[in-house]
Design a protein around this motif. Sequence first.
Motif, PDB file in Angstrom:
ATOM      1  N   ALA A 297       0.856  -1.189   0.000  1.00 50.24           N
ATOM      2  CA  ALA A 297       0.000   0.000   0.000  1.00 50.24           C
ATOM      3  C   ALA A 297       0.889   1.235   0.000  1.00 50.24           C
ATOM      4  O   ALA A 297       2.015   1.201   0.464  1.00 50.24           O
ATOM      5  N   CYS A 298       0.375   2.306  -0.507  1.00 49.97           N
ATOM      6  CA  CYS A 298       1.150   3.546  -0.594  1.00 49.97           C
ATOM      7  C   CYS A 298       1.339   4.158   0.790  1.00 49.97           C
ATOM      8  O   CYS A 298       0.368   4.533   1.440  1.00 49.97           O
ATOM      9  N   PRO A 299       2.578   4.300   1.252  1.00 48.18           N
ATOM     10  CA  PRO A 299       2.817   4.894   2.570  1.00 48.18           C
ATOM     11  C   PRO A 299       2.664   6.416   2.570  1.00 48.18           C
ATOM     12  O   PRO A 299       2.694   7.034   3.623  1.00 48.18           O
ATOM     13  N   PHE A 300       2.503   7.020   1.403  1.00 46.91           N
ATOM     14  CA  PHE A 300       2.417   8.474   1.292  1.00 46.91           C
ATOM     15  C   PHE A 300       0.994   8.974   1.082  1.00 46.91           C
ATOM     16  O   PHE A 300       0.782  10.174   0.964  1.00 46.91           O
ATOM     17  N   TYR A 301       0.044   8.059   1.030  1.00 47.10           N
ATOM     18  CA  TYR A 301      -1.345   8.442   0.789  1.00 47.10           C
ATOM     19  C   TYR A 301      -1.826   9.424   1.851  1.00 47.10           C
ATOM     20  O   TYR A 301      -1.639   9.226   3.045  1.00 47.10           O
ATOM     21  N   ARG A 302      -2.423  10.503   1.384  1.00 42.63           N
ATOM     22  CA  ARG A 302      -3.062  11.471   2.273  1.00 42.63           C
ATOM     23  C   ARG A 302      -4.346  11.901   1.600  1.00 42.63           C
ATOM     24  O   ARG A 302      -4.319  12.418   0.495  1.00 42.63           O
ATOM     25  N   ARG A 303      -5.443  11.681   2.286  1.00 42.48           N
ATOM     26  CA  ARG A 303      -6.752  11.995   1.714  1.00 42.48           C
ATOM     27  C   ARG A 303      -6.854  13.488   1.412  1.00 42.48           C
ATOM     28  O   ARG A 303      -6.496  14.326   2.220  1.00 42.48           O
ATOM     29  N   GLY A 304      -7.325  13.797   0.218  1.00 41.99           N
ATOM     30  CA  GLY A 304      -7.487  15.182  -0.200  1.00 41.99           C
ATOM     31  C   GLY A 304      -8.632  15.848   0.528  1.00 41.99           C
ATOM     32  O   GLY A 304      -9.614  15.210   0.880  1.00 41.99           O
ATOM     33  N   ASP A 305      -8.502  17.129   0.766  1.00 42.55           N
ATOM     34  CA  ASP A 305      -9.535  17.895   1.446  1.00 42.55           C
ATOM     35  C   ASP A 305      -9.780  19.165   0.635  1.00 42.55           C
ATOM     36  O   ASP A 305      -9.047  20.136   0.743  1.00 42.55           O
ATOM     37  N   ASP A 306     -10.798  19.147  -0.215  1.00 39.21           N
ATOM     38  CA  ASP A 306     -11.102  20.301  -1.057  1.00 39.21           C
ATOM     39  C   ASP A 306     -11.394  21.545  -0.231  1.00 39.21           C
ATOM     40  O   ASP A 306     -11.084  22.654  -0.625  1.00 39.21           O
ATOM     41  N   TYR A 307     -11.989  21.382   0.938  1.00 37.13           N
ATOM     42  CA  TYR A 307     -12.328  22.525   1.770  1.00 37.13           C
ATOM     43  C   TYR A 307     -11.084  23.174   2.363  1.00 37.13           C
ATOM     44  O   TYR A 307     -11.059  24.358   2.609  1.00 37.13           O
ATOM     45  N   ARG A 308     -10.041  22.393   2.625  1.00 35.26           N
ATOM     46  CA  ARG A 308      -8.799  22.955   3.161  1.00 35.26           C
ATOM     47  C   ARG A 308      -8.211  23.952   2.174  1.00 35.26           C
ATOM     48  O   ARG A 308      -7.763  25.028   2.537  1.00 35.26           O
ATOM     49  N   THR A 309      -8.234  23.614   0.899  1.00 32.94           N
ATOM     50  CA  THR A 309      -7.725  24.517  -0.135  1.00 32.94           C
ATOM     51  C   THR A 309      -8.577  25.788  -0.187  1.00 32.94           C
ATOM     52  O   THR A 309      -8.052  26.892  -0.286  1.00 32.94           O
ATOM     53  N   ALA A 310      -9.874  25.651  -0.106  1.00 28.85           N
ATOM     54  CA  ALA A 310     -10.776  26.800  -0.163  1.00 28.85           C
ATOM     55  C   ALA A 310     -10.577  27.724   1.031  1.00 28.85           C
ATOM     56  O   ALA A 310     -10.699  28.941   0.903  1.00 28.85           O
ATOM     57  N   ARG A 311     -10.255  27.168   2.181  1.00 27.86           N
ATOM     58  CA  ARG A 311     -10.053  27.993   3.377  1.00 27.86           C
ATOM     59  C   ARG A 311      -8.826  28.893   3.253  1.00 27.86           C
ATOM     60  O   ARG A 311      -8.754  29.944   3.854  1.00 27.86           O
ATOM     61  N   ARG A 312      -7.843  28.482   2.470  1.00 25.76           N
ATOM     62  CA  ARG A 312      -6.618  29.283   2.288  1.00 25.76           C
ATOM     63  C   ARG A 312      -6.857  30.488   1.406  1.00 25.76           C
ATOM     64  O   ARG A 312      -6.101  31.447   1.460  1.00 25.76           O
ATOM     65  N   GLN A 313      -7.867  30.447   0.584  1.00 26.73           N
ATOM     66  CA  GLN A 313      -8.111  31.520  -0.373  1.00 26.73           C
ATOM     67  C   GLN A 313      -8.748  32.742   0.254  1.00 26.73           C
ATOM     68  O   GLN A 313      -9.364  32.752   1.220  1.00 26.73           O
TER      69      GLN A 313
END
Length: 57
Positions: free
Chosen positions: A41-57
């Motif tokens: 399994a991929c040890p680097f997998y990190r679930r994406g969070d579309d809202y996290r990106t939106a909060r930075r804007q």
Amino acid sequence: MAGNCEECVYYDYDEEEDQFYCTVDLDEDEMERFLRGATSACPFYRRGDDYRTARRQ
């Protein structure tokens, strides 16, 4: 340590190549293990969070 690449933060689209690819920066040992398929399994997998990106804007 597992996950679907399509949901991963590191899975990006390249408009010039018209395809998706993984953007994780692997060192030489990690790349060798990846190419051999030594990890289940991929040890680097990190679930994406579309809202996290939106909060930075």
